[in-house]
Design an enzyme around this catalytic site. Structure first.
Site, PDB file in Angstrom:
ATOM      1  N   THR A 182      -6.241   5.228  -3.250  1.00 43.22           N
ATOM      2  CA  THR A 182      -7.095   4.035  -3.337  1.00 43.22           C
ATOM      3  C   THR A 182      -8.157   4.114  -4.452  1.00 43.22           C
ATOM      4  O   THR A 182      -8.613   5.205  -4.804  1.00 43.22           O
ATOM      5  CB  THR A 182      -7.805   3.916  -1.970  1.00 43.22           C
ATOM      6  N   ARG A 210       1.835  -3.252   7.469  1.00 40.97           N
ATOM      7  CA  ARG A 210       0.675  -2.414   7.828  1.00 40.97           C
ATOM      8  C   ARG A 210      -0.519  -2.763   6.935  1.00 40.97           C
ATOM      9  O   ARG A 210      -0.392  -2.874   5.715  1.00 40.97           O
ATOM     10  CB  ARG A 210       1.037  -0.946   7.684  1.00 40.97           C
ATOM     11  N   VAL A 211      -1.678  -2.947   7.546  1.00 40.34           N
ATOM     12  CA  VAL A 211      -2.902  -3.192   6.776  1.00 40.34           C
ATOM     13  C   VAL A 211      -3.859  -2.048   7.055  1.00 40.34           C
ATOM     14  O   VAL A 211      -4.067  -1.687   8.219  1.00 40.34           O
ATOM     15  CB  VAL A 211      -3.534  -4.546   7.166  1.00 40.34           C
ATOM     16  N   GLY A 212      -4.433  -1.500   6.005  1.00 40.74           N
ATOM     17  CA  GLY A 212      -5.359  -0.377   6.166  1.00 40.74           C
ATOM     18  C   GLY A 212      -6.805  -0.836   6.205  1.00 40.74           C
ATOM     19  O   GLY A 212      -7.116  -2.001   6.469  1.00 40.74           O
ATOM     20  N   ASP A 213      -7.700   0.088   5.920  1.00 37.50           N
ATOM     21  CA  ASP A 213      -9.137  -0.197   5.975  1.00 37.50           C
ATOM     22  C   ASP A 213      -9.624  -1.026   4.794  1.00 37.50           C
ATOM     23  O   ASP A 213     -10.611  -1.761   4.903  1.00 37.50           O
ATOM     24  CB  ASP A 213      -9.929   1.124   5.985  1.00 37.50           C
ATOM     25  N   THR A 233     -12.498   5.442   0.776  1.00 41.92           N
ATOM     26  CA  THR A 233     -11.126   5.836   0.458  1.00 41.92           C
ATOM     27  C   THR A 233     -10.714   6.918   1.447  1.00 41.92           C
ATOM     28  O   THR A 233     -11.556   7.642   1.971  1.00 41.92           O
ATOM     29  CB  THR A 233     -11.030   6.366  -0.988  1.00 41.92           C
ATOM     30  N   GLY A 234      -9.418   6.991   1.699  1.00 42.84           N
ATOM     31  CA  GLY A 234      -8.934   8.011   2.628  1.00 42.84           C
ATOM     32  C   GLY A 234      -8.015   7.404   3.671  1.00 42.84           C
ATOM     33  O   GLY A 234      -7.416   6.343   3.445  1.00 42.84           O
ATOM     34  N   GLY A 236      -6.872   5.265   6.240  1.00 42.57           N
ATOM     35  CA  GLY A 236      -7.377   3.974   6.678  1.00 42.57           C
ATOM     36  C   GLY A 236      -7.491   3.804   8.174  1.00 42.57           C
ATOM     37  O   GLY A 236      -8.450   3.195   8.672  1.00 42.57           O
TER      38      GLY A 236
HETATM   39  N1  GLY Z   1      -7.576   3.882   2.483  1.00 42.13           N
HETATM   40  C1  GLY Z   1      -6.377   3.250   2.155  1.00 42.13           C
HETATM   41  C2  GLY Z   1      -5.505   2.992   3.294  1.00 42.13           C
HETATM   42  O1  GLY Z   1      -5.429   3.784   4.217  1.00 42.13           O
HETATM   43  O2  GLY Z   1      -4.846   1.975   3.288  1.00 42.13           O
END
Ligand code: GLY
Length: 315
Positions: A182, A210-213, A233-234, A236
């Site tokens: 990210t 899938r949706v992340g953070d 970042t990391g 999610g």
């Molecule tokens: N931090 C990016 C994700 O996990 O989608």
């Protein structure tokens, strides 16, 4: 907050700040230089714009666009592939002056999701558009729909081939040994406004949809002039469970900026056994950064425009 007198002596201009990241994970030695070069390029191209009076929003969008274009990172071109071998992108942008936010998720075939997110913020009554609806909106705003191959890199195709049938694979495993991650940017402009933006291809071999953070306000980014601004970042799924960016912004209120960043990452690790990193700027104009992954590529500007790029936090 540090200040300088502008050319018009009636206007007290603030010293702008800019910090960007290119992901928190175990960046292999072979990829370190590309990461350092990428984050340094974003800061050295955009910081002069802030000095010349660009808004924090324009600055974070411009910095993230540079990183989305760079195939080094898991954002825009060069993003991870999902379980179906497709690129699906998430991004958000937030204005600390108004708390306005725009975001897109599971967007395909557009190079600059951060700019689509900004249009969501400015041109719709919504905060977050996903998948087909996000693409339809992007096209209505004049964004080019690319062929899927245009966002694919040979590196990611090779990586996908390696992991696609791996027994026991978990989507957070690549954070410890994968080719990219990210990107994000946080800026303070000379009018005292803060903004944050984050953009990602998410996790490798993630489920379709899938949706992340990254596009979730408070998780992947947050900005409030009264508190500060942060981009995360990391992993999610862990970051969104503790709303990491908002948590760090809240911690800015009663802590030194660097201490707030450290406390936020400690909270992520202790509460949900999460891992990742953050960059930020407190309302007082102080830089913040921390991570509990082996490395995090990031860069910030000094007042004279010189850049400070790191592959992990200096101890
Ligand atoms: N931090 C990016 C994700 O996990 O989608």
């Amino acid at each position: 907050m540090s200040t300088f007198a502008g050319s018009n002596s009636d206007i007290l201009k603030l010293q702008p700040k800019l910090i960007v990241h290119g992901g928190a994970w175990n960046i292999p030695a072979a990829y370190e230089q590309d990461h350092l070069h990428g984050v340094q390029t974003a800061v050295s191209e955009v910081y002069p714009q802030l000095l010349a009076g660009a808004s924090a929003l324009d600055a974070v969008e411009a910095a993230v666009r540079i990183l989305e274009e760079d195939p080094t990172f898991d954002a825009g071109r060069g993003a991870f592939l999902n379980e179906a071998g497709q690129v699906e992108l998430d991004a958000m942008i937030m204005d600390g002056a108004t708390l306005q936010v725009g975001a897109v998720a599971a967007l395909q075939n557009v190079l600059h999701p951060v700019s689509v997110a900004r249009r969501v913020m400015e041109k719709t009554e919504h905060c977050l558009l996903v998948a087909e609806g996000a693409l339809r909106f992007a096209k209505s705003m004049g964004f080019e729909e690319l062929a899927p191959e245009e966002l694919l890199t040979a590196r990611e195709l090779k990586f996908f081939e390696e992991i696609k049938n791996q027994e026991g694979f978990k989507t957070h495993h690549p954070f410890l040994n994968a080719p990219s991650d990210t990107v994000g940017a946080v800026a303070l402009d000379c009018f005292g406004n803060l903004a944050a933006a984050t953009s990602t291809g998410g996790t490798a071999r993630k489920m379709v949809g899938r949706v992340g953070d990254s596009p979730i306000p408070g998780a992947g980014a947050y900005a409030d002039n009264a508190l500060g601004a942060v981009s995360a970042t990391g992993w999610g799924e862990s970051i969104m469970r503790v709303l990491l960016s908002k948590t760090v912004c809240d911690l800015f209120e009663n802590n030194e900026a660097m201490e707030a960043a450290r406390m936020g990452i400690e909270h992520l690790a202790q509460k949900v056994q999460g891992f990742g990193g953050i960059i930020g700027i407190s309302a007082k104009g102080h830089y913040a950064f921390s991570h509990n992954t082996p490395k995090m590529a990031f860069c910030f500007a000094d007042p004279d425009g010189s850049t400070n790029a790191f592959i992990k936090c200096p101890r």
